[in-house]
Motif scaffolding. Structure first.
Motif, PDB file in Angstrom:
ATOM      1  N   VAL A 154      88.743  35.755  67.841  1.00 48.97           N
ATOM      2  CA  VAL A 154      87.930  36.950  68.086  1.00 48.97           C
ATOM      3  C   VAL A 154      88.778  38.212  67.995  1.00 48.97           C
ATOM      4  O   VAL A 154      88.426  39.190  67.321  1.00 48.97           O
ATOM      5  CB  VAL A 154      87.237  36.869  69.455  1.00 48.97           C
ATOM      6  N   VAL A 155      89.942  38.211  68.679  1.00 55.04           N
ATOM      7  CA  VAL A 155      90.792  39.402  68.700  1.00 55.04           C
ATOM      8  C   VAL A 155      91.363  39.682  67.317  1.00 55.04           C
ATOM      9  O   VAL A 155      91.429  40.857  66.876  1.00 55.04           O
ATOM     10  CB  VAL A 155      91.913  39.252  69.748  1.00 55.04           C
ATOM     11  N   VAL A 156      91.782  38.660  66.597  1.00 56.77           N
ATOM     12  CA  VAL A 156      92.280  38.856  65.236  1.00 56.77           C
ATOM     13  C   VAL A 156      91.192  39.454  64.360  1.00 56.77           C
ATOM     14  O   VAL A 156      91.430  40.359  63.555  1.00 56.77           O
ATOM     15  CB  VAL A 156      92.806  37.538  64.633  1.00 56.77           C
ATOM     16  N   SER A 157      89.974  38.978  64.531  1.00 56.33           N
ATOM     17  CA  SER A 157      88.855  39.512  63.758  1.00 56.33           C
ATOM     18  C   SER A 157      88.642  40.986  64.069  1.00 56.33           C
ATOM     19  O   SER A 157      88.461  41.812  63.160  1.00 56.33           O
ATOM     20  CB  SER A 157      87.586  38.721  64.054  1.00 56.33           C
ATOM     21  N   ILE A 158      88.668  41.341  65.370  1.00 55.44           N
ATOM     22  CA  ILE A 158      88.428  42.734  65.764  1.00 55.44           C
ATOM     23  C   ILE A 158      89.597  43.629  65.369  1.00 55.44           C
ATOM     24  O   ILE A 158      89.411  44.680  64.738  1.00 55.44           O
ATOM     25  CB  ILE A 158      88.197  42.827  67.287  1.00 55.44           C
ATOM     26  N   ALA A 159      90.817  43.267  65.756  1.00 60.06           N
ATOM     27  CA  ALA A 159      91.962  44.159  65.712  1.00 60.06           C
ATOM     28  C   ALA A 159      92.798  44.050  64.448  1.00 60.06           C
ATOM     29  O   ALA A 159      93.737  44.833  64.267  1.00 60.06           O
ATOM     30  CB  ALA A 159      92.856  43.901  66.928  1.00 60.06           C
ATOM     31  N   LYS A 160      92.466  43.110  63.571  1.00 60.38           N
ATOM     32  CA  LYS A 160      93.263  42.957  62.354  1.00 60.38           C
ATOM     33  C   LYS A 160      92.424  42.866  61.089  1.00 60.38           C
ATOM     34  O   LYS A 160      92.683  43.573  60.103  1.00 60.38           O
ATOM     35  CB  LYS A 160      94.156  41.720  62.472  1.00 60.38           C
ATOM     36  N   ASP A 161      91.424  42.030  61.088  1.00 60.19           N
ATOM     37  CA  ASP A 161      90.646  41.796  59.859  1.00 60.19           C
ATOM     38  C   ASP A 161      89.488  42.776  59.713  1.00 60.19           C
ATOM     39  O   ASP A 161      89.428  43.570  58.772  1.00 60.19           O
ATOM     40  CB  ASP A 161      90.128  40.355  59.835  1.00 60.19           C
ATOM     41  N   LEU A 162      88.552  42.707  60.657  1.00 56.62           N
ATOM     42  CA  LEU A 162      87.324  43.504  60.543  1.00 56.62           C
ATOM     43  C   LEU A 162      87.607  44.999  60.649  1.00 56.62           C
ATOM     44  O   LEU A 162      86.946  45.808  59.979  1.00 56.62           O
ATOM     45  CB  LEU A 162      86.330  43.070  61.628  1.00 56.62           C
ATOM     46  N   ILE A 163      88.586  45.393  61.429  1.00 58.03           N
ATOM     47  CA  ILE A 163      88.892  46.819  61.629  1.00 58.03           C
ATOM     48  C   ILE A 163      89.229  47.513  60.312  1.00 58.03           C
ATOM     49  O   ILE A 163      88.927  48.685  60.120  1.00 58.03           O
ATOM     50  CB  ILE A 163      90.042  46.982  62.640  1.00 58.03           C
ATOM     51  N   ALA A 164      89.860  46.789  59.385  1.00 58.34           N
ATOM     52  CA  ALA A 164      90.262  47.398  58.113  1.00 58.34           C
ATOM     53  C   ALA A 164      89.073  47.588  57.179  1.00 58.34           C
ATOM     54  O   ALA A 164      89.071  48.502  56.357  1.00 58.34           O
ATOM     55  CB  ALA A 164      91.317  46.538  57.436  1.00 58.34           C
ATOM     56  N   ARG A 165      88.067  46.740  57.292  1.00 59.70           N
ATOM     57  CA  ARG A 165      86.915  46.809  56.396  1.00 59.70           C
ATOM     58  C   ARG A 165      85.758  47.578  57.002  1.00 59.70           C
ATOM     59  O   ARG A 165      85.050  48.301  56.304  1.00 59.70           O
ATOM     60  CB  ARG A 165      86.448  45.393  56.031  1.00 59.70           C
ATOM     61  N   ASP A 166      85.579  47.397  58.313  1.00 64.09           N
ATOM     62  CA  ASP A 166      84.436  48.005  58.989  1.00 64.09           C
ATOM     63  C   ASP A 166      84.818  48.298  60.430  1.00 64.09           C
ATOM     64  O   ASP A 166      84.463  47.548  61.352  1.00 64.09           O
ATOM     65  CB  ASP A 166      83.237  47.042  58.928  1.00 64.09           C
ATOM     66  N   PRO A 167      85.596  49.364  60.676  1.00 65.77           N
ATOM     67  CA  PRO A 167      86.061  49.648  62.041  1.00 65.77           C
ATOM     68  C   PRO A 167      84.933  49.866  63.040  1.00 65.77           C
ATOM     69  O   PRO A 167      85.092  49.560  64.223  1.00 65.77           O
ATOM     70  CB  PRO A 167      86.907  50.910  61.870  1.00 65.77           C
ATOM     71  N   ILE A 168      83.802  50.388  62.592  1.00 69.18           N
ATOM     72  CA  ILE A 168      82.674  50.591  63.517  1.00 69.18           C
ATOM     73  C   ILE A 168      82.131  49.245  63.979  1.00 69.18           C
ATOM     74  O   ILE A 168      81.866  49.044  65.170  1.00 69.18           O
ATOM     75  CB  ILE A 168      81.574  51.434  62.833  1.00 69.18           C
ATOM     76  N   LYS A 169      81.994  48.330  63.036  1.00 70.83           N
ATOM     77  CA  LYS A 169      81.522  46.989  63.385  1.00 70.83           C
ATOM     78  C   LYS A 169      82.529  46.298  64.293  1.00 70.83           C
ATOM     79  O   LYS A 169      82.159  45.586  65.242  1.00 70.83           O
ATOM     80  CB  LYS A 169      81.295  46.172  62.124  1.00 70.83           C
ATOM     81  N   ALA A 170      83.835  46.517  64.031  1.00 75.73           N
ATOM     82  CA  ALA A 170      84.876  45.923  64.878  1.00 75.73           C
ATOM     83  C   ALA A 170      84.758  46.454  66.294  1.00 75.73           C
ATOM     84  O   ALA A 170      84.900  45.699  67.277  1.00 75.73           O
ATOM     85  CB  ALA A 170      86.244  46.236  64.293  1.00 75.73           C
ATOM     86  N   TYR A 171      84.496  47.753  66.441  1.00 76.07           N
ATOM     87  CA  TYR A 171      84.335  48.345  67.762  1.00 76.07           C
ATOM     88  C   TYR A 171      83.110  47.770  68.463  1.00 76.07           C
ATOM     89  O   TYR A 171      83.163  47.414  69.656  1.00 76.07           O
ATOM     90  CB  TYR A 171      84.205  49.860  67.626  1.00 76.07           C
ATOM     91  N   LEU A 172      81.984  47.678  67.739  1.00 76.10           N
ATOM     92  CA  LEU A 172      80.764  47.115  68.335  1.00 76.10           C
ATOM     93  C   LEU A 172      80.975  45.659  68.742  1.00 76.10           C
ATOM     94  O   LEU A 172      80.463  45.214  69.778  1.00 76.10           O
ATOM     95  CB  LEU A 172      79.603  47.231  67.343  1.00 76.10           C
ATOM     96  N   LEU A 173      81.748  44.901  67.930  1.00 79.98           N
ATOM     97  CA  LEU A 173      82.052  43.508  68.270  1.00 79.98           C
ATOM     98  C   LEU A 173      82.905  43.449  69.530  1.00 79.98           C
ATOM     99  O   LEU A 173      82.713  42.565  70.388  1.00 79.98           O
ATOM    100  CB  LEU A 173      82.776  42.832  67.106  1.00 79.98           C
ATOM    101  N   CYS A 174      83.831  44.415  69.666  1.00 80.53           N
ATOM    102  CA  CYS A 174      84.672  44.485  70.865  1.00 80.53           C
ATOM    103  C   CYS A 174      83.808  44.725  72.099  1.00 80.53           C
ATOM    104  O   CYS A 174      83.976  44.053  73.135  1.00 80.53           O
ATOM    105  CB  CYS A 174      85.704  45.584  70.704  1.00 80.53           C
ATOM    106  N   LEU A 175      82.855  45.658  72.003  1.00 78.73           N
ATOM    107  CA  LEU A 175      81.954  45.926  73.128  1.00 78.73           C
ATOM    108  C   LEU A 175      81.145  44.686  73.488  1.00 78.73           C
ATOM    109  O   LEU A 175      80.968  44.356  74.678  1.00 78.73           O
ATOM    110  CB  LEU A 175      81.010  47.080  72.780  1.00 78.73           C
ATOM    111  N   SER A 176      80.657  44.000  72.461  1.00 81.32           N
ATOM    112  CA  SER A 176      79.859  42.806  72.684  1.00 81.32           C
ATOM    113  C   SER A 176      80.690  41.717  73.363  1.00 81.32           C
ATOM    114  O   SER A 176      80.226  41.058  74.304  1.00 81.32           O
ATOM    115  CB  SER A 176      79.315  42.303  71.342  1.00 81.32           C
ATOM    116  N   GLU A 177      81.933  41.543  72.903  1.00 80.17           N
ATOM    117  CA  GLU A 177      82.792  40.503  73.478  1.00 80.17           C
ATOM    118  C   GLU A 177      83.159  40.833  74.916  1.00 80.17           C
ATOM    119  O   GLU A 177      83.238  39.941  75.769  1.00 80.17           O
ATOM    120  CB  GLU A 177      84.049  40.337  72.618  1.00 80.17           C
TER     121      GLU A 177
END
Length: 769
Positions: free
Chosen positions: A114-137
């Protein structure tokens, strides 16, 4: 190395005015070339931002998508927290749970993904989605924390601390701050693409144009005027928080369809292989039509090849655009074609601030055009070829007249301009100013116009003084039109500001002399010095002499002409100063003309910009008409050598005639002796001339007919006035001033006005037809 289908490295960094542009070549990209529409673009950008530090991002294909500094900074912040997360090893097991508890191993593995997805993978492609995923988690983990036992909670506290740290890092970024504000206004969370569209709307411009248009919020602005120049909409706004008005243009080339952009780009690639010769550049006016036809043919061939349908009118419009950016002057051409503009300034370093202009109706205005160094260098190359003059460190000034645009350009560069090249353009009025036009804009009063007309007709020597932009050259041009048409006129200028060809066209016998510019470095050997040209003018026969501006040693020659009265004709010129006394001081103490020679000046007319009640707006006004008396020796102010005939009162916004000055005037006494006119006659004639000017202004306002104040009409009216006077003298041996004026007004009503109204009616009918 590839990221999302891109080769990392397909970009360049360009510097413009201390700003760094990160430009991606997207011509062959399989994606959408948009930071708001495509996560592959965002991924590529973030990868490049890890090793570059640009101010502005440009995605370049058929047209450029420009993301401004604020938008670029938002992605730079995201890149920075990505690097922060990596440095902190935020996804390390010690940050995800209690590593001492073997029961946590499976949970830590899930958390790691989850953290790798938020802070490494998804953040580079879609930082807004990464932030929303962080809030959800965070929300989910808080619920699991409530339901878990104490053993689970020990690991969960570590994990929640990491998630909250990630959230805090996100929320310190401008992009996420705006997202939170955006989401607070919505009832449900939209697809992130909609959010990106709101935050990252790119400015679109053709890739073949360097300049960009600055498009900002127009709410709160007041629209002052709107008109069209060269198929381009011009809008002028006032801004509640800015001293300058805003001058916005919207050229058609900035809003074409992708198909038209494509056709233009391909055409420009083809025609760029042909470089116009120096001869072709020097005759831009005559060759422009040829090039537009050539480009139209090429555009048609490109459109046919790619099966793009264009009408004949569309081909013509596109060919004009291509010509503008090849043999023309680029986006500057639009400004230089707006004859309501008097000056255009491009300051160094170019690209740091928008171009600004001086508008005849709205004063100094900031444009929405950000010029580029590349365009500036291209223009300088063109000016060097057209002028045949050097421009380099040894010759850092280039002064040249653009004949096709009736514009003078002065270019300065290093070392004179340490911050880089800069331009100043002065647009000449295509038709001369007239005294009635000056009355109409309150530059002077009808009586002042009548007095000047009378003095010119009586062969005075006259200097017009004022600061730059005060209207002295325009007033000089209006005074030329008061010279009777049976007198030959010789005009001498170093920069061609007076519209001599037009004046000749409307019936004046006028000859122009062009002299060496005083500011251009590296002057050509063929240019004639001003004093030599003036000596030549005096040998060209019986003529009125008009000197565009008295600047230097030619002043001595000018005063030689004044002392002999240029064979009994009027002698006029302009000179920088702010009063009659300052003219004496400059002519005698700076230019070396003896005081005895200076007294050959009969009249000094002073113009000045007035700021009423300290307003930011400047209004041009004639403020003094001063006679230079002859019986003084050294210092005119102390010895009463300067006699004000008219002076300006700001509270009344009017030029006041000082009637008591007539009895002290040596000039009126001289005219009285040499003409046979009595002082009463002189005063009556001045009033007739004043009333004739005012009558034309009244007709213009009554019929909304500005054409009646243009030079062609006013020159015809003035000539008729003189002919009717001559008729009375021939038939009666004297002038009945009331009958003279009455007969002239009758001619104006039945002939001049009638013809102009008829022409306007026919013109309107033709447009409707």
């Amino acid at each position: 190395m590839k990221i999302g289908g891109f080769k990392v490295g397909e970009y360049v960094i360009k510097r413009e005015a201390n700003k760094y542009y990160l430009i991606f070549d997207c011509k062959n990209c399989i994606y959408k070339s948009s930071l708001s529409e495509d996560e592959a673009c965002r991924l590529h950008l973030v990868a490049v931002l890890q090793k570059t530090n640009p101010n502005i991002v440009v995605l370049s294909e058929v047209y450029d998508k420009i993301y401004n500094e604020q938008q670029t900074d938002m992605f730079k912040e995201i890149t920075k927290i990505m690097q922060q997360f990596a440095a902190e090893n935020i996804w390390g097991y010690t940050n995800l749970g209690d590593v001492k508890n073997r029961a946590e191993e499976r949970r830590i593995g899930v958390r790691h993904r989850v953290v790798v997805s938020i802070a490494k993978d998804l953040i580079a492609r879609d930082p807004i989605k990464a932030y929303l995923l962080c809030l959800s988690e965070i929300q989910k983990e808080k619920e699991r924390f409530k339901e878990g036992d104490e053993e689970y909670r020990r690991g969960s506290r570590i994990y929640l601390k990491t998630l909250l740290h990630i959230r805090q890092a996100f929320e310190e970024c401008e992009m996420i701050k705006r997202v939170r504000k955006f989401l607070a206004e919505l009832t449900e969370i939209p697809d992130t693409t909609e959010i990106y569209r709101a935050l990252f709307e790119a400015q679109i411009k053709p890739s073949f144009i360097g300049s960009r248009l600055l498009l900002g919020e127009e709410s709160g602005l007041e629209l002052l005027d709107e008109y069209t120049v060269k198929n381009t909409v011009v809008q002028i706004f006032s801004h509640p928080d800015r001293a300058r008005n805003l001058y916005f243009i919207y050229p058609p080339e900035y809003s074409l369809s992708p198909e038209k952009y494509f056709v233009i780009s391909k055409t420009k690639e083809i025609v760029s292989e042909y470089t116009p010769s120096k001869a072709a550049l020097s005759s831009v006016t005559s060759s422009r039509t040829y090039f537009e036809r050539l480009y139209e043919t090429t555009l048609m061939e490109v459109a046919d090849h790619y099966d793009i349908k264009l009408t004949k009118k569309e081909l013509e419009e596109l060919s004009e655009i291509v010509a503008r950016y090849t043999v023309g002057y680029g986006i500057l051409e639009i400004l230089l074609s707006d004859r309501k503009i008097t000056d255009v300034y491009v300051d160094s370093p170019i690209g740091e601030q928008p171009i600004y202009i001086v508008h005849s109706d709205f004063g100094q205005c900031t444009t929405n055009i950000l010029y580029t160094e590349r365009e500036a260098l291209t223009l300088i190359t063109k000016l060097r070829a057209m002028s045949g003059r050097p421009f380099d460190e040894a010759h850092p000034v280039l002064d040249y007249d653009l004949p096709d645009l009736e514009t003078r350009v002065a270019v300065i560069g290093p070392p004179l301009a340490p911050d880089g090249v800069a331009f100043a353009f002065r647009l000449h009025k295509l038709t001369p100013w007239t005294l009635p036009q000056f009355i109409d804009v309150k530059f002077l009063t009808p009586l002042a116009a009548g007095l000047l007309s009378f003095l010119i007709d009586n062969q005075v020597t006259l200097l017009i003084t004022g600061s730059r932009g005060s209207g002295k050259t325009s007033l000089l041009t209006a005074c030329i039109l008061e010279i009777p048409k049976n007198i030959r006129i010789i005009v001498q200028e170093d920069t061609l500001e007076i519209p001599v060809p037009y004046i000749k066209k409307i019936g004046f016998n006028i000859q122009r002399l062009k002299t060496k510019s005083p500011i251009t470095a590296g002057k050509t050997e063929t240019e004639v010095e001003p004093q030599e040209a003036l000596r030549t003018a005096l040998r060209l026969g019986d003529s009125a002499i008009v000197l565009g501006e008295v600047r230097s040693v030619e002043a001595i020659t000018l005063y030689e002409a004044m002392r002999v009265g240029a064979a009994g004709n009027v002698v006029m010129g302009t000179i920088h100063g702010d009063s009659a006394y300052s003219v004496w001081d400059r002519v005698v103490n700076d230019l070396g003309v003896p005081t005895t020679s200076f007294k050959a000046t009969d009249v000094i007319v002073t113009a000045r910009p007035i700021r009423f009640y300290g307003s930011l707006r400047r209004h041009r006004r004639l403020v003094e008409i001063t006679e230079v008396k002859k019986h003084w020796n050294e210092e005119p102010l102390r010895e009463g050598g300067l006699l004000n005939l008219m002076t300006y009162e700001a509270k009344k916004d009017s030029l006041i005639f000082l009637e008591d000055s007539i009895k002290d005037s040596e000039l009126f006494s001289k005219i009285e002796k040499t003409s046979g006119l009595s002082i009463r006659d002189i005063w009556s004639e001045i009033k007739v001339r004043a009333e004739s000017k005012k009558y034309l202004v009244d007709l213009k306002r009554k019929h909304s007919l500005p054409e009646i104040l243009e030079a062609e009409s006013t020159a015809a009216a003035h000539s008729k006035l003189l002919l009717l006077k001559e008729k009375q003298i021939r038939e009666h041996g004297s002038v009945n001033y009331n009958e003279w004026l009455s007969e002239w007004k009758k001619w104006v009503d039945t002939t001049l006005l009638k013809n102009l109204l008829k022409e306007r009616k026919e013109s309107h009918a033709k447009k409707k037809g």
